[in-house]
Design a protein around this motif. Structure first.
Motif, mmCIF file in Angstrom:
data_model
loop_
_atom_site.group_PDB
_atom_site.id
_atom_site.type_symbol
_atom_site.label_atom_id
_atom_site.label_comp_id
_atom_site.label_asym_id
_atom_site.label_seq_id
_atom_site.Cartn_x
_atom_site.Cartn_y
_atom_site.Cartn_z
ATOM 1 N N SER A 1 -1.714 0.682 3.317
ATOM 2 C CA SER A 1 -0.473 0.718 2.478
ATOM 3 C C SER A 1 -0.753 1.979 1.508
ATOM 4 N N HIS A 2 0.399 2.632 1.050
ATOM 5 C CA HIS A 2 0.364 3.600 0.170
ATOM 6 C C HIS A 2 -0.776 3.741 -0.959
ATOM 7 N N ASP A 3 -0.692 2.228 -1.528
ATOM 8 C CA ASP A 3 -1.605 2.081 -2.818
ATOM 9 C C ASP A 3 -2.742 1.378 -2.355
ATOM 10 N N SER A 4 -3.354 1.567 -1.176
ATOM 11 C CA SER A 4 -4.456 0.928 -0.943
ATOM 12 C C SER A 4 -5.668 2.098 -1.445
ATOM 13 N N ARG A 5 -6.786 1.589 -1.500
ATOM 14 C CA ARG A 5 -7.998 2.479 -2.323
ATOM 15 C C ARG A 5 -9.191 2.506 -1.348
ATOM 16 N N LEU A 6 -9.075 3.452 -0.666
ATOM 17 C CA LEU A 6 -10.325 3.593 0.470
ATOM 18 C C LEU A 6 -11.277 4.257 -0.321
ATOM 19 N N PRO A 7 -12.798 3.951 -0.161
ATOM 20 C CA PRO A 7 -13.839 4.594 -0.875
ATOM 21 C C PRO A 7 -13.985 5.992 -0.427
ATOM 22 N N GLY A 8 -13.847 6.800 -1.515
ATOM 23 C CA GLY A 8 -14.254 8.156 -1.515
ATOM 24 C C GLY A 8 -12.949 9.058 -0.863
ATOM 25 N N LEU A 9 -11.649 8.204 -0.658
ATOM 26 C CA LEU A 9 -10.848 8.934 0.009
ATOM 27 C C LEU A 9 -9.543 8.661 -0.690
ATOM 28 N N GLY A 10 -8.734 9.099 -1.417
ATOM 29 C CA GLY A 10 -7.358 8.961 -2.086
ATOM 30 C C GLY A 10 -6.189 9.445 -1.144
ATOM 31 N N LEU A 11 -5.438 8.549 -0.883
ATOM 32 C CA LEU A 11 -4.450 8.911 0.016
ATOM 33 C C LEU A 11 -3.455 9.766 -0.511
ATOM 34 N N LYS A 12 -3.255 9.966 -1.728
ATOM 35 C CA LYS A 12 -2.339 11.083 -2.137
ATOM 36 C C LYS A 12 -2.879 12.447 -2.006
ATOM 37 N N LYS A 13 -4.177 12.552 -2.327
ATOM 38 C CA LYS A 13 -4.934 13.816 -2.415
ATOM 39 C C LYS A 13 -4.995 14.118 -0.603
#
Length: 251
Positions: free
Chosen positions: A130-142
């Motif tokens: 999802s748009h607000d998921s937080r993958l380690p070391g990988l920001g979706l917005k960036k």
């Protein structure tokens, strides 16, 4: 004209086509971004606890981890058939005419958190991100914002942006006379305007289905506004760069 939809967290399982081919998707300029994120998500699935934290999964959602683990090997199905939920139930892709589905293939986009904007008939697997998921070391917005904004800016013609604010943040459409963000509102008898939450998804699905069935490639927003009443829809300009779809608050 392009109609740009948000995705849905809920998706149908299975598929009848070959596994995901990243280079077959719309906007090939995003292929490498897609490859990096798909690799990170499938690798993360090897760690159940980390995946639960990153994707904010509950106890009943652990099967989503298996979906992500098989991301690059599981069968695919067209985008408009993959997603479920309020918006996609109203769109009801399975009952679209062949002509409407063909129009979707040319003019409908869905903004996936995993794959960026994809075409309505692009073939995708089931996955969870999802748009607000937080993958380690990988920001979706960036990861996404600059490149997605670039491909949306380069897309020719009118763009009707039906995304939620969360997905807009993954690639804002730059201010432009042909870029319009849709806001679903209701209007009380005294003229008070109120934005809708739950019902906005159904309204967006109804509007999208009507656009696919009409099969008109609108060149300008004025043409779109002129068409809306013929489809039983109330569509009007809002603040700069926005259109308002006015619906009954009890839709």
């Amino acid at each position: 004209m392009f109609v740009l939809l948000p995705p849905s967290e809920t998706k149908r399982s299975g598929g009848v086509f070959m596994p995901l081919a990243l280079d077959s998707l719309a906007f090939p300029a995003l292929t490498e971004r897609r490859r990096v994120l798909a690799g990170a998500l499938s690798a993360l699935a090897a760690d159940q606890d980390a995946t639960v934290r990153a994707l904010k999964l509950g106890r009943t959602q652990l099967a989503e981890i298996d979906r992500n683990a098989a991301l690059m090997s599981s069968p695919t199905t067209p985008v408009i058939d993959r997603y479920t939920g309020v918006l996609y139930d109203a769109l009801d892709a399975q009952t679209l005419t062949p002509a409407a589905r063909a129009f979707a293939g040319r003019h409908l986009l869905v903004h996936s958190a995993l794959l960026g904007p994809v075409g309505g008939l692009d073939l995708v697997p089931a996955y969870r991100l999802s748009h607000d998921s937080r993958l380690p070391g990988l920001g979706l917005k960036k990861h996404w914002a600059a490149d997605v904004s670039a491909v949306l800016e380069a897309a020719p013609g009118l763009l009707l942006d039906l995304r939620s604010e969360g997905y807009v943040s993954l690639g804002p459409a730059a201010a432009h006379p042909d870029r319009w963000f849709l806001r679903v509102v209701t209007e009380s008898s005294d003229g008070h305007i109120r934005a809708l939450n739950h019902f906005n998804k159904k309204a967006k699905g109804v509007l999208t289905r009507a656009l696919l069935h009409t099969g008109q490639d609108f060149d300008t927003v004025d043409g779109l506004l002129d068409w809306a009443p013929t489809a039983g829809l109330t569509l009007r300009p809002g603040v700069a760069g926005e259109l308002q779809l006015v619906v009954d608050g009890h839709l």
